[in-house]
Design an enzyme around this catalytic site. Structure first.
Site, PDB file in Angstrom:
ATOM      1  N   ASP A  77      -6.933  38.984 -28.835  1.00 52.28           N
ATOM      2  CA  ASP A  77      -5.759  39.295 -29.662  1.00 52.28           C
ATOM      3  C   ASP A  77      -4.631  39.922 -28.852  1.00 52.28           C
ATOM      4  O   ASP A  77      -3.575  40.237 -29.403  1.00 52.28           O
ATOM      5  CB  ASP A  77      -6.124  40.315 -30.751  1.00 52.28           C
ATOM      6  CG  ASP A  77      -7.051  39.759 -31.819  1.00 52.28           C
ATOM      7  OD1 ASP A  77      -7.055  38.536 -32.041  1.00 52.28           O
ATOM      8  OD2 ASP A  77      -7.765  40.566 -32.435  1.00 52.28           O
ATOM      9  N   ASP A 134     -15.472  23.287 -21.950  1.00 52.98           N
ATOM     10  CA  ASP A 134     -15.862  22.085 -22.693  1.00 52.98           C
ATOM     11  C   ASP A 134     -16.797  21.292 -21.778  1.00 52.98           C
ATOM     12  O   ASP A 134     -16.631  21.303 -20.563  1.00 52.98           O
ATOM     13  CB  ASP A 134     -14.595  21.269 -23.012  1.00 52.98           C
ATOM     14  CG  ASP A 134     -14.856  20.126 -23.976  1.00 52.98           C
ATOM     15  OD1 ASP A 134     -15.905  20.147 -24.652  1.00 52.98           O
ATOM     16  OD2 ASP A 134     -13.995  19.225 -24.053  1.00 52.98           O
ATOM     17  N   ASP A 175     -14.218  17.196 -26.273  1.00 53.64           N
ATOM     18  CA  ASP A 175     -13.162  17.058 -27.276  1.00 53.64           C
ATOM     19  C   ASP A 175     -11.985  17.996 -27.039  1.00 53.64           C
ATOM     20  O   ASP A 175     -11.137  18.186 -27.906  1.00 53.64           O
ATOM     21  CB  ASP A 175     -13.738  17.297 -28.686  1.00 53.64           C
ATOM     22  CG  ASP A 175     -14.403  18.673 -28.793  1.00 53.64           C
ATOM     23  OD1 ASP A 175     -14.486  19.377 -27.758  1.00 53.64           O
ATOM     24  OD2 ASP A 175     -14.828  19.036 -29.900  1.00 53.64           O
ATOM     25  N   ASP A 191     -17.477  24.534 -25.809  1.00 54.35           N
ATOM     26  CA  ASP A 191     -18.679  24.402 -26.635  1.00 54.35           C
ATOM     27  C   ASP A 191     -19.826  25.238 -26.064  1.00 54.35           C
ATOM     28  O   ASP A 191     -19.722  25.807 -24.975  1.00 54.35           O
ATOM     29  CB  ASP A 191     -19.064  22.923 -26.785  1.00 54.35           C
ATOM     30  CG  ASP A 191     -19.104  22.193 -25.455  1.00 54.35           C
ATOM     31  OD1 ASP A 191     -19.612  22.767 -24.471  1.00 54.35           O
ATOM     32  OD2 ASP A 191     -18.605  21.042 -25.391  1.00 54.35           O
ATOM     33  N   ASP A 216     -15.712  42.863 -37.045  1.00 59.09           N
ATOM     34  CA  ASP A 216     -14.283  42.604 -37.247  1.00 59.09           C
ATOM     35  C   ASP A 216     -13.692  43.514 -38.333  1.00 59.09           C
ATOM     36  O   ASP A 216     -14.280  43.657 -39.412  1.00 59.09           O
ATOM     37  CB  ASP A 216     -14.145  41.131 -37.677  1.00 59.09           C
ATOM     38  CG  ASP A 216     -12.736  40.597 -37.600  1.00 59.09           C
ATOM     39  OD1 ASP A 216     -12.215  40.465 -36.492  1.00 59.09           O
ATOM     40  OD2 ASP A 216     -12.157  40.295 -38.665  1.00 59.09           O
ATOM     41  N   ASP A 237     -20.116  37.958 -33.402  1.00 61.44           N
ATOM     42  CA  ASP A 237     -18.932  38.483 -34.067  1.00 61.44           C
ATOM     43  C   ASP A 237     -19.205  38.487 -35.570  1.00 61.44           C
ATOM     44  O   ASP A 237     -19.499  37.435 -36.149  1.00 61.44           O
ATOM     45  CB  ASP A 237     -17.729  37.600 -33.730  1.00 61.44           C
ATOM     46  CG  ASP A 237     -16.434  38.390 -33.628  1.00 61.44           C
ATOM     47  OD1 ASP A 237     -16.200  39.224 -34.507  1.00 61.44           O
ATOM     48  OD2 ASP A 237     -15.677  38.155 -32.669  1.00 61.44           O
TER      49      ASP A 237
HETATM   50  O1  TEU Z   1      -8.180  41.331 -35.681  1.00 63.13           O
HETATM   51  C1  TEU Z   1      -7.793  42.345 -36.527  1.00 63.13           C
HETATM   52  C2  TEU Z   1      -6.417  42.859 -36.480  1.00 63.13           C
HETATM   53  O2  TEU Z   1      -6.006  43.558 -37.362  1.00 63.13           O
HETATM   54  C3  TEU Z   1      -5.477  42.593 -35.416  1.00 63.13           C
HETATM   55  O3  TEU Z   1      -5.901  42.516 -34.167  1.00 63.13           O
HETATM   56  C4  TEU Z   1      -4.579  41.490 -35.852  1.00 63.13           C
HETATM   57  O4  TEU Z   1      -5.125  40.236 -35.686  1.00 63.13           O
HETATM   58  C5  TEU Z   1      -3.303  41.578 -35.143  1.00 63.13           C
HETATM   59  O5  TEU Z   1      -3.545  41.490 -33.786  1.00 63.13           O
HETATM   60  C6  TEU Z   1      -2.544  42.781 -35.577  1.00 63.13           C
HETATM   61  O6  TEU Z   1      -1.383  42.853 -34.903  1.00 63.13           O
HETATM   62  C7  TEU Z   1      -9.378  40.709 -35.986  1.00 63.13           C
HETATM   63  C8  TEU Z   1      -9.663  39.605 -35.013  1.00 63.13           C
HETATM   64  O7  TEU Z   1      -9.856  40.135 -33.742  1.00 63.13           O
HETATM   65  C9  TEU Z   1      -8.560  38.600 -35.107  1.00 63.13           C
HETATM   66  O8  TEU Z   1      -8.687  37.584 -34.153  1.00 63.13           O
HETATM   67  C10 TEU Z   1      -8.566  38.032 -36.498  1.00 63.13           C
HETATM   68  O9  TEU Z   1      -7.466  37.188 -36.672  1.00 63.13           O
HETATM   69  C11 TEU Z   1      -8.507  39.119 -37.557  1.00 63.13           C
HETATM   70  O10 TEU Z   1      -9.397  40.190 -37.295  1.00 63.13           O
HETATM   71  C12 TEU Z   1      -8.889  38.558 -38.904  1.00 63.13           C
HETATM   72  O11 TEU Z   1     -10.249  38.244 -38.923  1.00 63.13           O
END
Ligand code: TEU
Length: 568
Positions: free
Chosen positions: A336, A20, A35, A39, A213, A108
């Site tokens: 994730d 930030d 905030d 950013d 994604d 992304d």
């Molecule tokens: O993630 C897709 C996905 O199926 C998984 O990683 C899921 O979020 C979870 O971890 C399953 O156990 C992608 C993105 O990386 C994630 O951040 C998003 O929430 C998701 O797609 C939806 O757009």
């Protein structure tokens, strides 16, 4: 040698947790500075650090306009920057400043779904609108007692319902993720047309490609009931359908092939056969993909419940993918996943004041060796290069992740006791990776002067960028040395992968390229182990780098040691 994206290291930025910046008094107040949310000016201010690390590509997690039901993975306008991150002018400056440093940026691409606040969806709620068919609307079924039931029995990725009833339009819409993430309808050619426009918009601005994604589940062939007993019920109707492949080829033919860019697909529940179709050179769909199997070797039900780690299992899975695909996207962390030192490494737990355990540092270096000696394009997630650990949450109130809350609710319905729910959430929550980047030992770890949107890990005084920068033996400097070594060693970049030996704790493999041959040995345990006799011959050579600093192996491998030996 290779395509440029095979020759560079990628650094993933999760913008809201990266840096930030303080308000400068000149910018409009809605520019999102100061905030507690990272950013774009903050990213610009850290480009030199990314360059020094040795990365040549940035993957930027979403910065588009979004109401944040899923932290930006719910997009309400694909062609604008959310004010919390800055402005389009900031984004253009980021492209320019990165280019000055020969860093390219990939965006992304989240196109399975939009936000429910996207204009298309808002219009789509009117059954007479031309946008109705942009999404998947269906009437419900009627139960014998007259009650309304959803159109099918599918279950979602966030452990909840996949159909939401919309009063305004009198029908249900499909959402495989959160109810604020309605799925687009890829049977509608207009939707594909819109996606092409979005791709061109960002490529023309200077993007060097896309991380796509959940890109293997965008086309829903039918909406029939799913087979019982699958974790995500219904997935056989939409995973890797023939039309999904065709759409990827169409996007490539009509747009991507006209630019100097690449794609890396995030492919849900993908197996090797499917991956070969998605990444086949002759098929022209994706350039690389992320699979999940290697991070799930010590987990049950995807990544939610821990089970015993076995290095032999890891080697088996890595060998399959390393040898099965021509080129891999190599990663051990992202936004994730758990932090790798807390997952495969020695930092499962820190002391109450945040002090990391004994082998934290060495295991972070050993895991760096693992990633950077695999064949493919390495993706390093922000904070990985300083060995950041899982978040030390105290309660569910500190967890923001929509998935963790979904998991908790599901487990509650299944009457799973609180302490187990909490243990599994601590291990699996995606917030483990999302806490603010630990830049220094000042308040909020130098991430922000304001209260950060998500808690800062208590260990930031022990683990931070500034203290590691000046310390030659730090994790950070190890990453820099290792990246430089990889970049000048063709064998490590593109050599073939040859498994050698593994048991519960040890894992050895080689890389071979022409006359060059390197052996990699990794110890995933806190014990000193003898090198098995039959493997001795593999280590005749010069150690190039080691997580312990040793320069000779003497028949043994130390706790959490990783070492690369040049044999020829
Ligand atoms: O993630 C897709 C996905 O199926 C998984 O990683 C899921 O979020 C979870 O971890 C399953 O156990 C992608 C993105 O990386 C994630 O951040 C998003 O929430 C998701 O797609 C939806 O757009």
């Amino acid at each position: 040698m290779n395509a440029w994206w095979k020759d560079r290291i990628v650094y993933q930025i999760y913008p809201r947790s990266f840096q930030d910046t303080a308000p400068d008094g000149k910018s409009a107040p809605d520019r999102g500075r100061g905030d507690g949310i990272g950013d774009i000016p903050g990213i610009i201010s850290r480009l030199d650090e990314i360059k020094e690390l040795g990365a040549g590509i940035i993957w930027l997690s979403p910065v588009y306009r979004s109401p944040d039901a899923d932290n930006g993975y719910d997009i309400s306008d694909y062609c604008s920057i959310d004010p919390k991150f800055g402005s389009m002018a900031d984004m253009e400056k980021l492209f320019a400043e990165a280019a000055k440093r020969d860093i390219r940026i990939i965006m992304d691409l989240v196109i399975n779904h939009t936000s429910d606040e996207h204009e298309w969806f808002q219009k789509s709620r009117n059954p007479a609108s031309p946008y109705r068919d942009y999404y998947i609307w269906r009437p419900g079924k009627a139960a014998p007692n007259g009650k309304k039931l959803p159109p099918n029995n599918w279950t979602g990725f966030f452990m909840g319902e996949v159909w939401e009833y919309d009063e305004k339009s009198g029908e249900y819409y499909l959402h495989l993720f959160d109810k604020k993430q309605p799925d687009l309808n890829y049977k509608n050619p207009k939707v594909i047309g819109e996606i092409k426009k979005i791709l061109r918009f960002w490529l023309d601005k200077g993007a060097a490609g896309f991380r796509c994604d959940v890109i293997n589940i965008i086309y829903k062939t039918s909406l029939e009931d799913g087979k019982k007993g699958t974790a995500v019920r219904g997935i056989e109707h939409y995973q890797s359908q023939e039309e999904n492949h065709a759409i990827l080829r169409e996007l490539r033919r009509d747009v991507l092939d006209h630019y100097d860019c690449f794609t890396v697909g995030e492919t849900v529940m993908v197996d090797l056969d499917e991956a070969k179709l998605l990444c086949g050179e002759d098929r022209k769909e994706l350039d690389m993909l992320f699979y999940f199997e290697h991070l799930e070797i010590d987990r049950r039900i995807a990544r939610f419940i821990p089970k015993k780690f076995r290095a032999s299992k890891l080697l088996e899975v890595l060998t399959k993918w390393q040898q099965g695909l021509r080129w891999n996207a190599v990663y051990i962390e992202n936004h994730d996943q758990a932090r790798i030192v807390s997952h495969f490494g020695a930092a499962k737990k820190c002391a109450s004041d945040g002090q990391p355990p004994k082998y934290w540092e060495r295991s972070a270096k050993m895991l760096a060796i693992l990633e950077l000696t695999l064949r493919g394009t390495p993706f390093i997630f922000q904070g990985q290069e300083i060995g950041m650990t899982n978040f030390d949450f105290k309660s569910l109130d500190e967890v923001n992740d929509v998935e963790s809350h979904g998991l908790n609710a599901l487990m509650k319905r299944m009457h799973i006791p609180g302490f187990l729910r909490w243990n599994w959430i601590k291990v699996s929550s995606r917030d483990n990776a999302r806490t603010p980047m630990q830049w220094d030992d000042s308040e909020n770890a130098g991430f922000s002067k304001a209260k950060p949107w998500l808690g800062v890990n208590r260990n930031y005084r022990y683990i931070n960028y500034a203290s590691q920068k000046g310390e030659p033996s730090s994790v950070l400097n190890f990453y820099k040395t290792l990246i430089a070594l990889r970049q000048k060693t063709e064998c490590l970049k593109q050599g073939e992968f040859l498994p050698l030996y593994a048991d519960n704790r040890l894992m050895f493999y080689q890389r071979r390229f022409g006359d060059e041959l390197c052996t990699v040995a990794l110890n995933f345990s806190s014990r000193t182990l003898k090198l098995p006799k039959k493997t001795a011959g593999f280590f005749n050579g010069t150690p190039l780098i080691s997580s312990t600093g040793r320069t000779a192996l003497e028949g043994k491998i130390l706790p959490w040691e990783g070492v690369v030996v040049q044999v020829r």
